[in-house]
Design a protein around this motif. Structure first.
Motif, mmCIF file in Angstrom:
data_model
loop_
_atom_site.group_PDB
_atom_site.id
_atom_site.type_symbol
_atom_site.label_atom_id
_atom_site.label_comp_id
_atom_site.label_asym_id
_atom_site.label_seq_id
_atom_site.Cartn_x
_atom_site.Cartn_y
_atom_site.Cartn_z
ATOM 1 N N ARG A 146 0.812 -1.208 0.000
ATOM 2 C CA ARG A 146 0.000 0.000 0.000
ATOM 3 C C ARG A 146 0.848 1.262 0.000
ATOM 4 N NH1 ARG A 146 -3.813 0.565 4.649
ATOM 5 N NH2 ARG A 146 -3.798 2.763 4.126
ATOM 6 N N ARG A 147 2.148 1.143 0.235
ATOM 7 C CA ARG A 147 2.966 2.347 0.366
ATOM 8 C C ARG A 147 3.796 2.677 -0.877
ATOM 9 N NH1 ARG A 147 1.727 2.697 5.584
ATOM 10 N NH2 ARG A 147 2.201 0.983 7.010
ATOM 11 N N GLU A 180 15.066 14.964 7.838
ATOM 12 C CA GLU A 180 16.352 15.441 7.322
ATOM 13 C C GLU A 180 17.339 15.696 8.463
ATOM 14 O OE1 GLU A 180 14.506 17.437 3.251
ATOM 15 O OE2 GLU A 180 15.012 18.729 4.948
ATOM 16 N N ILE A 195 1.936 10.969 2.790
ATOM 17 C CA ILE A 195 0.866 10.226 2.147
ATOM 18 C C ILE A 195 1.065 8.709 2.153
ATOM 19 C CG2 ILE A 195 1.817 10.428 -0.205
ATOM 20 C CD1 ILE A 195 -1.872 10.887 0.641
ATOM 21 N N CYS A 196 2.301 8.237 2.292
ATOM 22 C CA CYS A 196 2.504 6.785 2.179
ATOM 23 C C CYS A 196 2.325 6.058 3.504
ATOM 24 C CB CYS A 196 3.888 6.482 1.598
ATOM 25 S SG CYS A 196 5.259 6.802 2.728
ATOM 26 N N GLY A 197 2.409 6.795 4.613
ATOM 27 C CA GLY A 197 2.204 6.169 5.916
ATOM 28 C C GLY A 197 3.389 5.367 6.407
ATOM 29 N N ILE A 240 -3.851 6.480 6.065
ATOM 30 C CA ILE A 240 -2.595 6.096 5.418
ATOM 31 C C ILE A 240 -1.980 4.843 6.041
ATOM 32 C CG2 ILE A 240 -2.066 8.417 4.546
ATOM 33 C CD1 ILE A 240 -0.192 8.842 6.905
ATOM 34 N N GLY A 241 -2.707 4.226 6.966
ATOM 35 C CA GLY A 241 -2.229 2.956 7.532
ATOM 36 C C GLY A 241 -0.932 3.081 8.300
ATOM 37 N N CYS A 242 -0.728 4.237 8.945
ATOM 38 C CA CYS A 242 0.555 4.464 9.611
ATOM 39 C C CYS A 242 0.655 3.733 10.944
ATOM 40 C CB CYS A 242 0.773 5.956 9.820
ATOM 41 S SG CYS A 242 -0.474 6.720 10.883
ATOM 42 N N PHE A 289 15.286 4.204 10.608
ATOM 43 C CA PHE A 289 13.912 4.717 10.765
ATOM 44 C C PHE A 289 13.213 4.616 9.421
ATOM 45 C CE2 PHE A 289 14.601 8.921 8.759
ATOM 46 C CZ PHE A 289 15.988 9.060 8.855
ATOM 47 N N ASP A 290 11.908 4.400 9.469
ATOM 48 C CA ASP A 290 11.146 4.170 8.245
ATOM 49 C C ASP A 290 10.674 5.476 7.607
ATOM 50 O OD1 ASP A 290 11.008 1.450 7.586
ATOM 51 O OD2 ASP A 290 9.633 1.056 9.249
ATOM 52 N N TYR A 291 10.715 5.518 6.301
ATOM 53 C CA TYR A 291 10.206 6.674 5.556
ATOM 54 C C TYR A 291 10.151 6.271 4.097
ATOM 55 C CZ TYR A 291 15.111 6.941 4.340
ATOM 56 O OH TYR A 291 16.369 6.619 3.897
ATOM 57 N N ASP A 292 9.371 6.953 3.308
ATOM 58 C CA ASP A 292 9.500 6.812 1.863
ATOM 59 C C ASP A 292 9.080 8.081 1.145
ATOM 60 O OD1 ASP A 292 10.491 5.397 -0.283
ATOM 61 O OD2 ASP A 292 8.579 4.510 -0.816
ATOM 62 N N CYS A 293 7.787 8.426 1.159
ATOM 63 C CA CYS A 293 7.358 9.563 0.342
ATOM 64 C C CYS A 293 7.868 10.899 0.868
ATOM 65 C CB CYS A 293 5.831 9.602 0.248
ATOM 66 S SG CYS A 293 5.017 10.122 1.764
ATOM 67 N N ARG A 294 7.986 10.999 2.165
ATOM 68 C CA ARG A 294 8.344 12.263 2.829
ATOM 69 C C ARG A 294 7.403 13.392 2.445
ATOM 70 N NH1 ARG A 294 14.702 12.610 4.446
ATOM 71 N NH2 ARG A 294 14.824 10.488 5.256
ATOM 72 N N GLU A 295 6.159 13.041 2.148
ATOM 73 C CA GLU A 295 5.187 14.113 1.987
ATOM 74 C C GLU A 295 3.850 13.766 2.619
ATOM 75 O OE1 GLU A 295 3.726 14.119 -2.479
ATOM 76 O OE2 GLU A 295 5.896 14.401 -2.415
ATOM 77 N N GLN A 310 6.351 15.367 7.822
ATOM 78 C CA GLN A 310 5.991 16.750 7.481
ATOM 79 C C GLN A 310 6.316 17.712 8.607
ATOM 80 O OE1 GLN A 310 1.965 15.307 6.871
ATOM 81 N NE2 GLN A 310 1.883 16.698 5.135
#
Ligand SMILES: Cc1cc2nc3c(=O)[nH]c(=O)nc-3n(C[C@H](O)[C@H](O)[C@H](O)COP(=O)(O)OP(=O)(O)OC[C@H]3O[C@@H](n4cnc5c(N)ncnc54)[C@H](O)[C@@H]3O)c2cc1C
Ligand code: SF4
Ligand code: FES
Lengths: 642, 240
Positions: free
Chosen positions: A70-71, B35, B62-64, B160-162, B54-60, B85
């Motif tokens: 989903r990501r 950052e 929306i991806c959760g 966003i299923g975070c 640490f987890d991240y991907d979109c950094r905007e 954000q």
């Protein structure tokens, strides 16, 4: 060099896909479970494919680097998805969507593919609505549309500013249904690092478990790559941080041709960069250009003034001035180039980065005056909030600042009409293939392409390939499998143990990004590209000398992940420049300064460059092959947005 | 700006973790929270140490993917905002930060600040879909949906299923996440057919995964970056 055969059907355009479908071999329902298919990447293209193959009864094994399908990066798409439903009765049709896409792509895409895409666009909307995708609706209960990204019809379906999210959640839920049926077996946090080829056929992949670091081989009857685009080659882009070229680059190095690598789209409306530590750029939806007016100060001395104190007569609404007919709605490449031109003249605004102000204003004051604050809030509220949280400035009061950023890659693995690469049994769909967008993609058409590929095209063509092939049994002891596993381990060993470890992966990535952005970004020129190739070669040797990866390879190690991706981006960056040099014309997003019309617009050379440039990796050097493009139905014309 | 960071470091799910203190200096206000952590990791690489995961991907937002508890607050104190954000200008008058992973037994820590949220995927697999196959969809406008229903469905669907709702809940309940999905489909005629069955299966899976049940603390609604409303939970309960 040889001419590539796209395996297109012939005859009337309208009937080609149907005719082709009829010619495809089928597999009877009870036999499908005997076939194993690997799908790498579960964004829109991959998740839709997994769902459809699972429903049909095949055994599917899927992988993604994210911690859940989903990501995937598809989630970030904001603006919408096109379909030629003609619900607005404004003269839209399959033909018009086809025509717009071919023209938007500056006549560098294959007619048969693009027509099929336009034909399938309507089915995608039907499918998504049935899955519960909450598209915007009118009070009547009917679906709403808007006009988007330089088209004169309203054919874009949207879910506020989150269309990609909603479409992906639809595809993800459909895929989840098949995971629970047991036909799809999915592994998240897994990165594909090598392709396994046995007797000229793609038969499997090598995967690294990103949590444990374990390397394993997976065997199947065919492999489909749905691994997205490579805008992150530029380091700063609007893509998610993990987006990479590694999967497609492994395929390239194993013999799949890479098409039009230099065709990259730079999106005009992004939040400008502010400093050296920035990790990504954020897109502000193109829909903002429907109502916002773009301007820059006429005089350099006004550039650091409060924009609200710059008089109307001292503002240059340059897109309106240069392109009176389309004005602020000109296609992305044209808008981006114009914007950069203004900043290069020294008329940019905002804080200085490397001594240049990178930004122009996107101003909503006239629309706020016209329709009122509340209406503007309703339309763009979430985008304005996002802008405010990033910049700390309130766009209701101060005009937004925007600057172009790498956003989408039209280039990718070369595929034929069946979406198969030049390697038998290796398919590529979505942004990972060189796609139907030619030299420039129109807004709201990537989601459409990814889903057309995944729901409707690849399931049929993959089945055809399986039905027509014989597969020998192979297992983990097969020499090709063993060799592939070994090469992955050796490469990781090299990344972990550089002779003189000194610099982090980001250090190299940023350097590469700067080289590509200046030489192979919005405008290109032979000497600069040549210099860039030299710089990239040097960067490559420096990388392998001094890449520093801390931690362990048999552990969750994000530094190692980054290092592997950067190594591939460096090699791809070289090929991007190589391709850009070779194409001595301007077309779409590829603007060669030596080949621009006096007006600054792209000047195509149809006589010499009406082809897809497909690069083959041969003993370490790229060799060019061409697929000549035939325009039987649309006569290439000058793309004029004046 | 300079910051003292107390960061949770944990080798893997089996090992015990602890806070380790670091310092980062000269952080600009326009730097995002993640950052700032990137800069810390650059320092660690320079020193030859293993980076903080640490987890991240979109950094905007929306991806959760991003998921940090900052000074005790999932996604930090700022409302309606995911960790990625957050900007350091928001922390101008705090120079000491405590950074931890989501804490919930159904979200085991994999390493440092990253947790395993596969349980959410399994809840969706249990019933979080409409059972339509590719190709069998009718013409999109053949079934009308009132604008109110469509808007309500959308509001619920923006989850966003975070997992912040779980992280903040004293019962580690996943009710907000589950209810949002159930309500999203229930608002639409396409999804309503299966509503009851879907709710039963998803809630059952939520229990199997070890998430607690809802006892109306309502903290979830407050930390949710998408402002998913607890009214979704009321609706979910009415379907049972
Ligand atoms: C900010 C933004 C806004 C956009 N807005 C729009 C829009 O409004 N309309 C539109 O039509 N298009 C839009 N686009 C473009 C569109 O979103 C993408 O082109 C499209 O979603 C790509 O889908 P995909 O399935 O091909 O790839 P992705 O969604 O990128 O998925 C790639 C998948 O591959 C996996 N993967 C990648 N590499 C590996 C590897 N090595 N090993 C294993 N797995 C791997 C990932 O985990 C992921 O699952 C936008 C793009 C951006 C950046
Ligand atoms: S309901 Fe909110 S907090 Fe919970 S998972 Fe969804 S977005 Fe995150
Ligand atoms: S990184 Fe995607 S929501 Fe934060």
């Amino acid at each position: 060099m040889h001419n590539l055969n796209p395996n297109e059907p012939s005859g009337p355009l309208e009937n080609r896909w149907e005719k082709h479908l009829f010619g495809l071999a089928l597999i009877a329902p009870q036999n499908r479970k005997k076939y194993n298919i690997i799908v790498i990447g579960t964004g829109l293209a991959g998740a839709s494919l997994c769902a459809t193959l699972g429903e049909a009864g095949y055994n599917v094994k899927s992988f993604c680097y994210n911690d859940s399908p989903r990501r995937a990066h598809s989630i970030a798409a904001q603006g919408g998805i096109n379909a030629s439903k003609n619900y607005q009765n404004d003269g839209d049709s399959t033909w018009r969507l086809f025509y717009d896409t071919i023209k938007g792509g500056d006549f560098r895409a294959r007619e048969s593919n693009v027509y099929r895409l336009a034909q399938l666009s309507c089915n995608i909307i039907d499918q998504a609505v049935s899955q519960g995708v909450p598209f915007a609706r009118e009070y009547s209960g009917y679906l709403a549309n808007r006009s988007f990204g330089g088209t004169q019809v309203s054919r874009t379906f949207y879910a506020r500013g989150q269309t990609g999210q909603q479409l992906l959640l639809g595809a993800y839920s459909a895929m989840s249904k098949e995971i629970s049926s047991g036909r799809v077996k999915h592994q998240s946090r897994s990165e594909m690092l090598e392709l396994i080829i046995v007797k000229d056929r793609a038969r499997g992949i090598v995967v690294r478990d990103l949590v444990s670091g374990e390397i394993s081989a997976h065997i199947a009857d065919c492999v489909v790559m749905c691994t997205g685009g490579y805008s992150n080659a530029y380091y700063l882009s609007t893509n998610a941080k993990g987006c990479n070229t590694s999967a497609t680059w492994r395929a390239y190095k194993k013999g799949a041709y890479f098409a039009n690598p230099s065709f990259t789209q730079i999106h005009p409306t992004c939040v400008p960069p502010t400093g050296d530590n920035q990790s990504k750029l954020t897109l502000m939806s193109e829909s903002l250009r429907n109502d916002g007016r773009i301007w820059a100060p006429k005089n350099i001395k006004d550039c650091n003034k409060d924009p609200n104190n710059i008089n109307e007569e001292d503002r240059d609404y340059f897109l309106e001035r240069m392109y009176p007919a389309f004005a602020n709605l000109v296609p992305r490449d044209i808008a981006s180039r114009a914007l950069k031109g203004i900043c290069d003249e020294g008329r940019g605004v905002g804080s200085k980065v490397n001594n240049q102000r990178l930004g122009v204003y996107l101003d909503f004051s006239s629309v706020i005056e016209k329709i009122g604050l509340e209406k503007v809030k309703e339309k763009y509220g979430n985008l304005f909030d996002m802008y405010k949280s990033i910049t700390g400035e309130n766009p209701y009061q101060v005009p937004m600042k925007i600057y172009p950023a790498p956003h989408y890659t039209m280039g990718g693995l070369w595929v034929d009409y069946n979406l198969m690469t030049t390697i038998n049994g290796l398919f590529a769909t979505g942004e990972a293939n060189f796609s139907d967008h030619g030299a420039n993609r129109l807004g709201a058409s990537a989601l459409m392409q990814g889903l057309a590929d995944g729901y409707f095209i690849a399931p049929q063509t993959v089945a055809n390939y399986l039905a027509r092939s014989q597969f020998e049994e192979i297992d983990d002891n097969h020499p090709e499998v063993v060799a592939s596993l070994e090469s992955v381990k050796a490469r990781i060993g090299k990344l972990m143990n550089a002779p003189k470890p000194k610099h982090s992966p980001d250090y190299f990535h940023q350097k590469l990004g700067r080289i590509l952005w200046s030489a192979c970004g919005m405008s290109r020129e032979k000497q600069a590209l040549k210099a860039a190739m030299k710089d990239i070669s040097e960067l490559e040797s420096e990388f392998w000398q001094s890449i520093k990866v801390t931690g362990s390879e048999s552990d969750f190690n994000q530094t190692l992940e980054k290092a592997g991706r950067v190594a591939d981006f460096i090699e791809l960056g070289y090929l991007m420049c190589r391709d850009a040099i070779d194409r001595e014309e301007s077309c779409g997003a590829h603007a060669r300064l030596e080949f621009l019309a006096e007006s600054g617009d792209a000047k195509r050379d149809d006589e010499n460059y009406s082809h897809v440039a497909a690069w083959e990796f041969q003993d370490g050097t790229p060799v060019l092959h061409k697929e000549h493009l035939h325009f039987e139905f649309i006569k290439p014309s000058v793309r004029d947005y004046k | 700006m300079n910051f003292i960071l107390h960061i949770w470091r944990q080798q893997n799910a089996e090992s015990l973790g602890d806070f380790v203190t670091y310092q980062v200096d000269n952080i600009d206000g326009d730097t995002s929270f993640l950052e700032m952590l990137d800069q810390l990791n650059e320092q660690l690489i320079e020193k030859g140490e293993d980076c903080v995961v640490f987890d991240y991907d979109c950094r905007e937002g929306i991806c959760g993917t991003c998921s940090l508890v900052i000074n005790g607050h999932p996604h930090g104190e700022k409302n309606a905002t995911a960790t990625c954000q957050l900007y350091m200008r928001d922390y101008a008058n705090q120079n000491e930060l405590w950074i931890e992973p989501w804490r919930a037994s159904s979200f085991p820590v994999i390493k440092d600040l990253a947790v395993d949220r596969d349980a959410f995927d399994r809840i969706i697999q249990a019933g979080g879909f409409i059972s339509v196959s590719t190709g069998s969809a009718p013409e999109a406008n053949s079934q009308l949906v009132s604008k109110d229903n469509a808007d309500n469905a959308f509001d619920a669907a923006t989850c966003i299923g975070c997992g912040a709702c779980v992280a903040v809940c004293p019962n580690a309940s996943a009710s907000l996440f589950v209810a949002a999905k159930i309500n999203h489909f229930h608002q639409l005629p396409q999804g309503r057919v299966e509503s009851k069955n879907r709710a039963k299966r998803m809630i059952n899976q939520m229990e199997v995964e070890g998430f607690g049940s809802c006892s109306n603390h309502r903290h979830c609604e407050v930390v949710c970056p998408q402002e998913i409303s607890v009214s979704n939970i009321t609706l979910m309960n009415s379907l049972l």
